[in-house]
Structures are given as structure tokens and as C-alpha cells.
Scaffold this motif. Sequence first.
Motif, PDB file in Angstrom:
ATOM      1  N   GLU A 175       0.829  -1.212   0.000  1.00 56.09           N
ATOM      2  CA  GLU A 175       0.000   0.000   0.000  1.00 56.09           C
ATOM      3  C   GLU A 175       0.861   1.258   0.000  1.00 56.09           C
ATOM      4  O   GLU A 175       0.553   2.226  -0.686  1.00 56.09           O
ATOM      5  CB  GLU A 175      -0.948  -0.011   1.212  1.00 56.09           C
ATOM      6  N   GLU A 208      -5.172   4.104  -1.945  1.00 54.53           N
ATOM      7  CA  GLU A 208      -3.980   3.454  -1.367  1.00 54.53           C
ATOM      8  C   GLU A 208      -3.653   4.050   0.001  1.00 54.53           C
ATOM      9  O   GLU A 208      -3.265   3.337   0.926  1.00 54.53           O
ATOM     10  CB  GLU A 208      -2.757   3.574  -2.299  1.00 54.53           C
ATOM     11  N   HIS A 245      -6.105   2.429   2.360  1.00 57.60           N
ATOM     12  CA  HIS A 245      -5.711   1.041   2.676  1.00 57.60           C
ATOM     13  C   HIS A 245      -4.538   1.029   3.665  1.00 57.60           C
ATOM     14  O   HIS A 245      -4.500   0.222   4.587  1.00 57.60           O
ATOM     15  CB  HIS A 245      -5.290   0.275   1.406  1.00 57.60           C
ATOM     16  N   ILE A 282     -10.680  -3.803   0.639  1.00 57.12           N
ATOM     17  CA  ILE A 282      -9.518  -3.482  -0.213  1.00 57.12           C
ATOM     18  C   ILE A 282      -9.714  -4.118  -1.597  1.00 57.12           C
ATOM     19  O   ILE A 282      -9.464  -3.494  -2.616  1.00 57.12           O
ATOM     20  CB  ILE A 282      -8.182  -3.951   0.437  1.00 57.12           C
ATOM     21  N   GLU A 302      -9.224  -2.483  -5.325  1.00 60.59           N
ATOM     22  CA  GLU A 302      -8.146  -2.973  -6.200  1.00 60.59           C
ATOM     23  C   GLU A 302      -8.694  -3.421  -7.556  1.00 60.59           C
ATOM     24  O   GLU A 302      -8.006  -3.319  -8.571  1.00 60.59           O
ATOM     25  CB  GLU A 302      -7.354  -4.120  -5.548  1.00 60.59           C
TER      26      GLU A 302
END
Length: 307
Positions: A90, A120, A123, A194, A198
Motif C-alpha cells: 500500500e 492506497e 488502505h 480493499i 483494487e
Amino acid sequence: MNIKNFMNIERSLSASHTENNKDLIKILSGKLKRLGREKHYFNTELQHYWPAEFFGLHKSSLFNNCNEHQRIKILTECSNHLLREAYFIEKSGLAYCAKMVLLADTTEVAQTYSLIGSDEATHLQWITPYVTQEYRTQPKGEFLIYLTELIQQGDSSCLMYLLQVILEGWGLHHYKDLSQHCQNTHLKKLLADIVRDEALHHKTGTILFKPEKLSSAQRNFIQDSLASFLEMVRVGPLAVVSHVEFVLGGLNNAEKILLIEQLSGPKTAAIKLKILKQLMSIPGCEKFIDHLNAKKMFTPYSSAQCV
Ligand SMILES: [Fe+2]
Ligand SMILES: [Fe+2]
């Protein structure tokens, strides 16, 4: 523009992360709260978030002969490895997006990378409580070194393919797997969230990457980078072997070979290599596959070759 002159990815990954500036932390969590993306960390007694079955350790005679304390220690080492790796994935995602914003050809592309960068950063904020401070500044392991060099050296076209189409696609499978088998409800949900982000990062790569515009130097860079990545996958679960070795002391070659065999090392590596081949197989990239096939790069090493 020579971005290497002013951007040092390694420096960005080793930046301190102490959370000492309480005012800044308030701004960060306030922002996440307004976005509806704040997550609270629930400390639990459980130190090993994934079971022995997840690593294939339940089939290992070495592991099964350990006492309870050793077994928990091995599983905790394996869990910590995964969480520290996720932390740096991340953190490098943040640096990657910063680079792509500066290299963007159009404003929409810069906006897109800025928004991905925000994911990001989110995360990273979610994973941070699971990684103690001393492990937040030194990325360890072959994969993280590879990732850092890739982001440092690649140009935007190469990175759209390598980072987003392949590695974010790979990350999708990885995080999905982690979430499915995680024993902690809070972490399980966090990892599933997440995965959702993604998927969009990966898709953006497939939309922006234009293989027909690659120069031969860019094609060579991609080919070499893919080969280096496949090499790491071909050797199978060597990280798990090293955690077992760390807890139990030095293992001889015969013990290592048996352990890799019982972890189903080559079989698991073959499944991963197949997934990677699928991710690489997008129109215009057939020659990469042909080249790697010719070098038998999609074939896992045998247990004996791994040690
Ligand atoms: Fe991410
Ligand atoms: Fe991402």
C-alpha cells in the motif's frame, strides 16, 4: 522529463511512520470519516490471523511435531510477514500514484491516479495498526525490493501493464484469498473492502495500457520484469520455509525439501503461475507469453531445485 532526478521511491518507502503528530492524525481520520471509510482497530488476543491450513502447514510433519508454543510462533511469523508485506504494498501504491500523476499525459489521467492514490492512502491507514512501528520503514524480502525498483525505473506505459494489469490483478487474487481465510472478523472485512478498490485499479490499467504503442526498449523492459517476477513465484513458499526455520533453528536440505513437498510447494506455485499467465494474456501481449513460455518460465521449480 527525467523523473528519477527528483523522485526516490526507496526514500518514500522508508519514510518514518510514528503517528506522533496527533493533529495530523485527527485530520487523516476526520477525512476518512467524512468519506465513510474510517475503520476502527480491535485489538485481539489472536496473533496469528491465518490458520495452518492457509499456509499448507497442517500437512507438514515438522510442523505437526512441534509443541503448541512453536506452532503458534510459526503461524504468527507467517501472519506478520503477510501484514508487513501488505503495508509496504500500500505504501508503494501511494508512491506509484504520485509518480503517475506527474507523468500523466492528460488531466483526466492525473485525476484518476490521484483518486487511486487516495484509495492506497486509505488502505495504508487500515493496515497500519497491524504492523508495529519498527517494521514500517524497512521493506524486507525479494518481492518488495523488486516492486520498489520497478516503480523507480519503469515509465508510465510499462508501469500501467506491470503494476496495474499484472500486479494489481495479482493483488486482487491475493487479498481475496487473505480475506476468505482470515480468522479475525474485522481484518477479514477490511481485506474484502480493499479487494473492491483494487478491482477498479486493475481495470484502470487495462483501459489505459496501449501495447501497440510500446517501443522495443519498453517491450524488453516489460519482458525482463515479468521474467524476474515469475522467478520469485516459481520457487514456491520459501517464505513459509524461512519462518519455520526461524522458529525451529537451522533445517538441513532434506528437511527443507520434505517441508516444501508437504506444503505442496510446486503445486501451489503452478496454480499461481497459471493465474499470472491469464493476467498477462491481454491482446497485444501475446509475444511476452511466447517468450516466457519458450524459457519455461511458467513451470514451477521442483522442491529439490528450490533449496
Ligand atoms: Fe491498495
Ligand atoms: Fe491498488
